[in-house]
Design an enzyme around this catalytic site. Structure first.
Site, mmCIF file in Angstrom:
data_model
loop_
_atom_site.group_PDB
_atom_site.id
_atom_site.type_symbol
_atom_site.label_atom_id
_atom_site.label_comp_id
_atom_site.label_asym_id
_atom_site.label_seq_id
_atom_site.Cartn_x
_atom_site.Cartn_y
_atom_site.Cartn_z
ATOM 1 N N LYS A 14 1.784 6.012 11.235
ATOM 2 C CA LYS A 14 3.187 5.649 11.502
ATOM 3 C C LYS A 14 4.134 6.808 11.187
ATOM 4 O O LYS A 14 4.960 7.179 12.016
ATOM 5 C CB LYS A 14 3.594 4.413 10.673
ATOM 6 N N ARG A 89 7.655 -5.466 7.070
ATOM 7 C CA ARG A 89 6.282 -5.628 6.579
ATOM 8 C C ARG A 89 5.972 -7.073 6.236
ATOM 9 O O ARG A 89 4.853 -7.374 5.809
ATOM 10 C CB ARG A 89 6.099 -4.767 5.319
ATOM 11 N N ARG A 128 -5.390 12.618 2.465
ATOM 12 C CA ARG A 128 -3.987 12.929 2.147
ATOM 13 C C ARG A 128 -3.783 12.928 0.631
ATOM 14 O O ARG A 128 -3.011 13.727 0.113
ATOM 15 C CB ARG A 128 -3.055 11.911 2.814
ATOM 16 N N ARG A 134 0.634 11.473 -4.053
ATOM 17 C CA ARG A 134 0.951 10.043 -4.036
ATOM 18 C C ARG A 134 -0.132 9.276 -4.772
ATOM 19 O O ARG A 134 -1.280 9.246 -4.335
ATOM 20 C CB ARG A 134 1.045 9.539 -2.586
ATOM 21 N N ARG A 146 -3.864 -2.102 -0.713
ATOM 22 C CA ARG A 146 -2.807 -1.946 0.307
ATOM 23 C C ARG A 146 -3.257 -2.554 1.630
ATOM 24 O O ARG A 146 -2.472 -3.200 2.331
ATOM 25 C CB ARG A 146 -2.467 -0.459 0.495
HETATM 26 P P1 B4P Z 1 0.482 7.658 8.119
HETATM 27 O O1 B4P Z 1 -0.094 6.408 8.651
HETATM 28 O O2 B4P Z 1 1.450 8.374 8.962
HETATM 29 O O3 B4P Z 1 0.952 7.141 6.708
HETATM 30 P P2 B4P Z 1 2.286 6.383 6.296
HETATM 31 O O4 B4P Z 1 3.273 6.267 7.372
HETATM 32 O O5 B4P Z 1 2.727 7.112 5.113
HETATM 33 O O6 B4P Z 1 1.848 4.885 5.967
HETATM 34 P P3 B4P Z 1 1.760 4.125 4.585
HETATM 35 O O7 B4P Z 1 1.602 2.703 4.993
HETATM 36 O O8 B4P Z 1 0.687 4.756 3.778
HETATM 37 O O9 B4P Z 1 3.034 4.386 3.718
HETATM 38 P P4 B4P Z 1 4.493 3.819 3.504
HETATM 39 O O10 B4P Z 1 5.223 5.005 3.055
HETATM 40 O O11 B4P Z 1 5.049 3.084 4.684
HETATM 41 O O12 B4P Z 1 -0.587 8.787 7.809
HETATM 42 C C1 B4P Z 1 -1.656 8.719 6.895
HETATM 43 C C2 B4P Z 1 -2.510 9.964 6.958
HETATM 44 O O13 B4P Z 1 -3.272 9.979 8.159
HETATM 45 C C3 B4P Z 1 -1.740 11.293 6.954
HETATM 46 O O14 B4P Z 1 -2.361 12.178 6.082
HETATM 47 C C4 B4P Z 1 -1.856 11.816 8.384
HETATM 48 O O15 B4P Z 1 -1.864 13.218 8.456
HETATM 49 C C5 B4P Z 1 -3.168 11.233 8.827
HETATM 50 N N1 B4P Z 1 -3.207 10.996 10.267
HETATM 51 C C6 B4P Z 1 -2.203 10.473 11.018
HETATM 52 N N2 B4P Z 1 -2.589 10.389 12.320
HETATM 53 C C7 B4P Z 1 -3.881 10.857 12.379
HETATM 54 C C8 B4P Z 1 -4.838 11.023 13.440
HETATM 55 N N3 B4P Z 1 -4.555 10.705 14.709
HETATM 56 N N4 B4P Z 1 -6.066 11.513 13.144
HETATM 57 C C9 B4P Z 1 -6.359 11.861 11.859
HETATM 58 N N5 B4P Z 1 -5.495 11.744 10.813
HETATM 59 C C10 B4P Z 1 -4.271 11.252 11.068
HETATM 60 O O16 B4P Z 1 4.338 2.730 2.329
HETATM 61 C C11 B4P Z 1 3.970 3.056 0.999
HETATM 62 C C12 B4P Z 1 4.232 1.884 0.042
HETATM 63 O O17 B4P Z 1 5.666 1.605 -0.035
HETATM 64 C C13 B4P Z 1 3.638 0.517 0.424
HETATM 65 O O18 B4P Z 1 2.295 0.372 0.014
HETATM 66 C C14 B4P Z 1 4.615 -0.459 -0.304
HETATM 67 O O19 B4P Z 1 4.301 -0.561 -1.686
HETATM 68 C C15 B4P Z 1 5.961 0.217 -0.184
HETATM 69 N N6 B4P Z 1 6.746 -0.243 0.993
HETATM 70 C C16 B4P Z 1 7.119 0.541 2.057
HETATM 71 N N7 B4P Z 1 7.819 -0.183 2.966
HETATM 72 C C17 B4P Z 1 7.878 -1.466 2.472
HETATM 73 C C18 B4P Z 1 8.431 -2.682 2.981
HETATM 74 N N8 B4P Z 1 9.063 -2.735 4.162
HETATM 75 N N9 B4P Z 1 8.307 -3.805 2.235
HETATM 76 C C19 B4P Z 1 7.684 -3.792 1.036
HETATM 77 N N10 B4P Z 1 7.125 -2.669 0.511
HETATM 78 C C20 B4P Z 1 7.210 -1.514 1.210
#
Ligand code: B4P
Length: 190
Positions: A14, A89, A128, A134, A146
């Site tokens: 994402k 979410r 990552r 993180r 998660r």
């Molecule tokens: P991404 O999938 O881009 O990770 P993200 O957006 O950070 O998602 P995540 O769910 O972990 O985090 P968020 O900050 O929203 O990438 C992951 C990895 O994969 C990267 O290293 C990338 O390089 C790699 N990658 C991507 N595409 C690839 C491909 N095609 N091939 C290979 N590798 C690839 O949430 C974090 C925490 O915040 C949650 O657990 C929760 O506690 C809280 N939170 C956030 N929003 C919330 C909400 N709305 N409500 C309640 N809690 C919330």
């Protein structure tokens, strides 16, 4: 306005694909994960409370994230549109987002869901975690938590947008460019 919900389990891509979408469509990026991490980095009361939950792989309370999004929408009144990354979410967050947007005569254009299996998610997040600093990426048990939170509380949000005929599914395994090609094809076909 073009308002996109980018959806998928933790590690689905994402944050990664948001950057590409913003560059092509000039949307404002609203990532609740990034906003929460910036609150933690600034040592605010909200950040301290959020950190306790995030470090365990749990979701932060709905009212906290809804309030954050409301503030960001107000601060970007002239935006051409928004990309909602990691929000909503829960179904309660999705309902609140519809209400917030309706009060501004706007609505969600589509939900784009990145589909990636658990084994690949675990691989990406642990990779990552090696240099992201993180804590929620470093430990397989937290990552599993998660994914469990996602399956229990977040996956049902897809049905909310399916009922509105706004749900678009994209296979999220392959190169970042390849996946972005499919995303932009979906956006351009709207
Ligand atoms: P991404 O999938 O881009 O990770 P993200 O957006 O950070 O998602 P995540 O769910 O972990 O985090 P968020 O900050 O929203 O990438 C992951 C990895 O994969 C990267 O290293 C990338 O390089 C790699 N990658 C991507 N595409 C690839 C491909 N095609 N091939 C290979 N590798 C690839 O949430 C974090 C925490 O915040 C949650 O657990 C929760 O506690 C809280 N939170 C956030 N929003 C919330 C909400 N709305 N409500 C309640 N809690 C919330």
């Amino acid at each position: 306005m073009l308002n996109i919900v980018l959806f998928g389990p933790p590690g689905a891509g994402k944050g990664t694909q948001s950057e590409n979408i913003i560059a092509k469509y000039q949307l404002v990026h609203l990532s609740t994960g990034d906003i929460l991490r910036s609150e933690i980095a600034n040592g605010t009361e909200l950040g301290r409370e959020a950190k306790k939950l995030m470090d365990q792989g749990l979701l932060v309370p709905d009212e906290v994230v809804i309030g954050m999004i409301s503030n960001k929408l107000d601060a970007n009144k002239d935006a051409k549109g928004f990309i909602f990354d990691g929000f909503p979410r829960t179904v309660a967050q999705a309902e609140a987002l519809d209400t917030l947007l309706a009060s501004k005569d706007a609505s969600i254009s589509m939900m784009i869901a990145l589909e990636v299996d658990n084994e690949e998610l675990m691989k990406r997040l642990l990779l990552r975690g090696k240099d992201s600093g993180r804590p929620d990426d470093a430990n397989p048990d937290i990552i599993r938590k998660r994914i469990e939170e996602y399956n229990n509380k977040t996956a049902p949000v897809a049905n909310f947008y399916k009922a509105q005929e706004k749900f678009k599914s994209i296979h999220g395994i392959g190169s970042i460019e390849e996946i972005f090609g499919k995303i932009s094809g979906t956006i351009d076909a709207r």
